[in-house]
Design an enzyme around this catalytic site. Structure first.
Site, PDB file in Angstrom:
ATOM      1  N   ARG A   1      31.157  28.199  58.366  1.00  0.00           N
ATOM      2  CA  ARG A   1      30.365  28.148  57.387  1.00  0.00           C
ATOM      3  C   ARG A   1      29.105  27.021  57.061  1.00  0.00           C
ATOM      4  O   ARG A   1      28.012  27.488  56.906  1.00  0.00           O
ATOM      5  CB  ARG A   1      31.425  27.485  56.355  1.00  0.00           C
ATOM      6  CG  ARG A   1      32.400  28.505  55.505  1.00  0.00           C
ATOM      7  CD  ARG A   1      33.383  27.627  55.355  1.00  0.00           C
ATOM      8  NE  ARG A   1      33.280  27.986  53.525  1.00  0.00           N
ATOM      9  CZ  ARG A   1      33.374  28.393  52.630  1.00  0.00           C
ATOM     10  NH1 ARG A   1      34.613  29.277  52.373  1.00  0.00           N
ATOM     11  NH2 ARG A   1      33.052  28.000  51.505  1.00  0.00           N
TER      12      ARG A   1
ATOM     13  N   GLU B   1      34.355  32.834  45.271  1.00  0.00           N
ATOM     14  CA  GLU B   1      33.452  31.687  45.645  1.00  0.00           C
ATOM     15  C   GLU B   1      32.453  31.411  43.801  1.00  0.00           C
ATOM     16  O   GLU B   1      31.988  32.004  44.260  1.00  0.00           O
ATOM     17  CB  GLU B   1      33.525  30.810  46.650  1.00  0.00           C
ATOM     18  CG  GLU B   1      34.870  30.768  47.333  1.00  0.00           C
ATOM     19  CD  GLU B   1      34.682  30.519  49.152  1.00  0.00           C
ATOM     20  OE1 GLU B   1      33.511  29.159  49.258  1.00  0.00           O
ATOM     21  OE2 GLU B   1      34.492  30.948  50.032  1.00  0.00           O
TER      22      GLU B   1
END
Length: 219
Positions: A52, A172
Site C-alpha cells: 500500500r 474502504e
C-alpha cells in the site's frame, strides 16, 4: 441494496494506540506512521502495508498511494478483524487477539465535508485497497457502486457464498494523510474491561466519543 442514508465508517486500532492518537489529535496514514513511529501496537500485515505504501496508487489521484491515506471500512466486524481473531496468518505479527482492538466510528458525510474544508483528498474503493485490482471512486454520487449487501453481510465465505461478497465487504474509505480525532463519534469495544481502559484514556475536557460495548462487532 440502496446506499445507507447516513453511512458510517470504521477504523480498527489497538487500544494502546489511543493515547498517541489523542495527543496528536489525528490518526495518521501509514506513510506518516513510518516517519513518526508512534507508541502502541501495530496490528496490520507488514507485506500488505508495504504494498500500500510503495506500489498501490489510486486511479482517482495518480500521485497518491493507498498508504498515504488513513483507511476505514464501511462496517464493523471486518474481515481483517477476523484474521486478527484467528491469529494464524503468516503475515500477521500481532498475536494478541481481538479483545484489545477497538472500533473508531465516524460519519462519512462529515468526513467528506472536513476534507473539503481542509483541502484533503479522499476516495473510496469497491474492494480491498490492499489488493492489486481494486477500483476507486471520488464522487459520492457513485456510492451505489459499493456492494452494500456484501458490506453488511455477516457470512462472507463458505459453501454457497459468492467470492464477490468477500471482495465487496472489504470496500474502504481513504482520507489523505490524516484523520482528525474530533470526527470520531463512537468507540465500539469488546468488553467491560476494555470499556474501562478506553474511558481512562479519554481526556478530561477534551473530545470524548461515546464508548459502547458492541459484542456484535466482534467474532
Amino acid at each position: 441494496m440502496t446506499v445507507p442514508t447516513q453511512p458510517k465508517i470504521y477504523h480498527i486500532v489497538h487500544l494502546d494506540r489511543l493515547p498517541s492518537i489523542i495527543a496528536d489529535g489525528y490518526l495518521w496514514c501509514d506513510a506518516e506512521v513510518v516517519r513518526r513511529t508512534p507508541t502502541g501496537t501495530s496490528i496490520g500485515m507488514h507485506d500488505i502495508k508495504e504494498r500500500r505504501l510503495n506500489e498501490l496508487i489510486l486511479t482517482s489521484y495518480p500521485d497518491l498511494h493507498v498508504g498515504d491515506c488513513v483507511p476505514f471500512y464501511f462496517c464493523p466486524r471486518s474481515i481483517m478483524l477476523y484474521i486478527i481473531h484467528c491469529g494464524n496468518h503468516p503475515s500477521l505479527t500481532y498475536r494478541g487477539g481481538q479483545e484489545p482492538i477497538v472500533h473508531l466510528q465516524a460519519d462519512l458525510h462529515n468526513c467528506v465535508a472536513w476534507a473539503a474544508q481542509y483541502a484533503k483528498r479522499w476516495a473510496f474503493t469497491l474492494s480491498n485497497a490492499g489488493s492489486k485490482y481494486f477500483e476507486d471512486r471520488c464522487n459520492l454520487a457513485q456510492l451505489s457502486e459499493i456492494n452494500w449487501q456484501a458490506v453488511q453481510a455477516n457470512r462472507w465465505s463458505g459453501s454457497g457464498i459468492s467470492s464477490s461478497i468477500k471482495e465487496g465487504k472489504q470496500a474502504e474509505f481513504l482520507l489523505e494523510y490524516c484523520f482528525p480525532w474530533a470526527l470520531i463519534e463512537r468507540i465500539g469495544v469488546h468488553s467491560e474491561v476494555i470499556y474501562k481502559k478506553v474511558a481512562n484514556v479519554l481526556p478530561v475536557g477534551g473530545h470524548q466519543p461515546q464508548i459502547e460495548i458492541k459484542t456484535d462487532w466482534y467474532y
